[in-house]
Design a protein around this motif. Structure first.
Motif, short mmCIF file in Angstrom:
data_model
loop_
_atom_site.label_atom_id
_atom_site.label_comp_id
_atom_site.label_asym_id
_atom_site.label_seq_id
_atom_site.Cartn_x
_atom_site.Cartn_y
_atom_site.Cartn_z
N MET A 179 0.93 -1.29 0.06
CA MET A 179 -0.09 0.00 0.05
C MET A 179 0.83 1.29 0.13
SD MET A 179 -3.23 1.10 2.34
CE MET A 179 -2.26 1.38 4.09
N GLY A 180 0.75 2.05 -0.91
CA GLY A 180 1.30 3.37 -0.63
C GLY A 180 1.13 4.51 0.16
N PHE A 181 1.85 5.48 0.03
CA PHE A 181 1.56 6.52 1.10
C PHE A 181 0.03 7.45 0.52
CE2 PHE A 181 1.88 10.95 2.28
CZ PHE A 181 1.99 10.67 3.76
N PHE A 182 0.21 7.64 -0.88
CA PHE A 182 -1.01 8.31 -1.21
C PHE A 182 -1.92 7.42 -1.75
CE2 PHE A 182 2.41 11.44 -1.81
CZ PHE A 182 1.98 12.42 -1.15
N ASN A 183 -3.28 7.91 -1.77
CA ASN A 183 -4.43 7.07 -2.44
C ASN A 183 -4.69 7.69 -3.65
OD1 ASN A 183 -5.95 9.33 -2.03
ND2 ASN A 183 -7.04 8.76 -0.65
N ASP A 226 7.56 10.12 0.73
CA ASP A 226 6.31 10.63 0.24
C ASP A 226 5.86 11.32 1.63
OD1 ASP A 226 6.33 9.61 -2.30
OD2 ASP A 226 5.17 7.77 -1.50
N ALA A 227 6.26 10.87 2.63
CA ALA A 227 5.73 11.83 3.86
C ALA A 227 6.37 13.00 3.85
CB ALA A 227 5.92 10.98 5.13
N TYR A 228 7.55 13.09 3.79
CA TYR A 228 8.40 14.30 3.45
C TYR A 228 7.85 15.19 2.52
CZ TYR A 228 12.34 17.61 3.19
OH TYR A 228 12.85 18.88 3.04
N GLU A 229 7.73 14.87 1.47
CA GLU A 229 7.02 15.50 0.24
C GLU A 229 5.88 16.06 0.59
OE1 GLU A 229 7.07 16.54 -3.82
OE2 GLU A 229 8.70 15.71 -2.67
N PHE A 230 4.90 15.33 1.09
CA PHE A 230 3.66 15.77 1.52
C PHE A 230 3.76 16.99 2.51
CE2 PHE A 230 -0.09 15.72 4.50
CZ PHE A 230 -1.30 15.83 3.70
N LEU A 231 4.61 16.95 3.71
CA LEU A 231 4.59 17.83 4.67
C LEU A 231 5.43 19.15 4.14
CD1 LEU A 231 5.31 15.78 7.47
CD2 LEU A 231 3.42 16.96 7.16
N THR A 232 6.13 19.17 3.23
CA THR A 232 6.96 20.16 2.69
C THR A 232 6.78 20.74 1.42
OG1 THR A 232 8.95 18.79 1.89
CG2 THR A 232 9.03 19.42 4.23
N ASN A 233 6.27 19.89 0.24
CA ASN A 233 6.18 20.59 -0.88
C ASN A 233 4.95 21.54 -1.04
OD1 ASN A 233 5.45 20.83 -3.82
ND2 ASN A 233 6.48 18.67 -4.14
N PRO A 234 5.00 22.64 -1.63
CA PRO A 234 4.02 23.75 -1.94
C PRO A 234 2.79 23.08 -2.48
CG PRO A 234 5.88 24.73 -2.11
CD PRO A 234 6.30 23.19 -2.15
N MET A 235 3.15 21.93 -3.39
CA MET A 235 2.20 21.34 -4.42
C MET A 235 0.84 20.89 -3.45
SD MET A 235 2.57 18.61 -7.32
CE MET A 235 2.62 17.20 -6.27
N HIS A 236 1.37 20.19 -2.25
CA HIS A 236 0.48 19.37 -1.32
C HIS A 236 -0.29 20.33 -0.33
CE1 HIS A 236 1.55 15.57 -2.91
NE2 HIS A 236 2.58 15.99 -3.00
N GLY A 282 -4.56 11.49 -4.22
CA GLY A 282 -3.57 12.32 -3.88
C GLY A 282 -3.42 12.54 -2.39
N ASP A 283 -4.43 11.88 -1.64
CA ASP A 283 -4.55 12.16 -0.13
C ASP A 283 -3.83 10.97 0.61
OD1 ASP A 283 -6.32 14.21 -0.37
OD2 ASP A 283 -7.85 12.73 -0.35
N PRO A 284 -3.09 11.39 1.72
CA PRO A 284 -2.36 10.43 2.39
C PRO A 284 -3.14 9.34 2.89
CG PRO A 284 -2.45 12.42 3.80
CD PRO A 284 -3.22 12.58 2.49
N THR A 285 -2.65 7.96 2.88
CA THR A 285 -3.14 6.91 3.53
C THR A 285 -2.61 6.48 4.94
OG1 THR A 285 -1.72 5.31 2.35
CG2 THR A 285 -3.77 5.87 1.42
N MET A 286 -1.59 7.13 5.41
CA MET A 286 -1.03 7.03 6.48
C MET A 286 -0.44 8.18 7.12
SD MET A 286 1.97 4.32 5.45
CE MET A 286 1.64 3.86 3.51
N ASP A 287 -0.38 8.71 8.54
CA ASP A 287 -0.03 9.77 9.25
C ASP A 287 1.54 10.00 8.99
OD1 ASP A 287 0.39 12.07 10.82
OD2 ASP A 287 0.31 10.57 12.51
#
Length: 137
Positions: A1-5, A66-76, A8-13
């Motif tokens: 299972m990947g981080f994003f569904n 992916d978690a780092y990307e989600f928390l730091t990338n302005p796209m998210h 594009g939403d996270p599936t994990m914290d």
């Protein structure tokens, strides 16, 4: 299972993956990310690991990335704000229920391993679905 569904939403914290509190600063996020990437990088793995172990470490590596990307990338940014709002709402719901149960002398709660009447497993609002909301107050 990947981080994003698929949406594009996270599936994990992401904070749990990075082993951080949800109040972590950008500098703490970056530090935790770098540390875990050093530990999990495929080039750093022992050649004696089994295929299953390599696959598990590789999945963790991608989840950290992916978690780092989600928390730091302005796209998210929009998804991140929605995620943080949802998590705050779940915490508030849990705290309201706990306060209601304490006021009414009901057993259960976090200290006893869960809230009476809540479904176990999912946690948060999803785990509380169908439990019936006590009146506000």
């Amino acid at each position: 299972m990947g981080f994003f569904n698929v949406h594009g939403d996270p599936t994990m914290d992401p904070y749990t993956i990075l082993k951080l509190p949800n109040t972590a600063s950008d500098a703490e996020i970056k530090k935790a990310y770098r540390l875990q990437m050093l530990q999990l990088h495929p080039d750093k793995l022992s050649p004696t690991l089994s295929e299953e172990s390599i696959a598990a470490v590789t999945e963790k590596f991608h989840n950290v990335k992916d978690a780092y990307e989600f928390l730091t990338n302005p796209m998210h940014l929009t998804s991140r704000r929605m995620y943080m709002t949802k998590m705050a709402s779940r915490r508030a719901e849990y705290e309201r229920r706990e306060a209601f149960m304490r006021r009414n002398g009901m057993s259960g709660g976090a200290a006893a391993g869960g809230v009476h009447g809540y479904h176990s497993g999912g946690g948060g609002a999803a785990g509380m679905a169908g439990a019936g909301m006590p009146p506000p107050g």
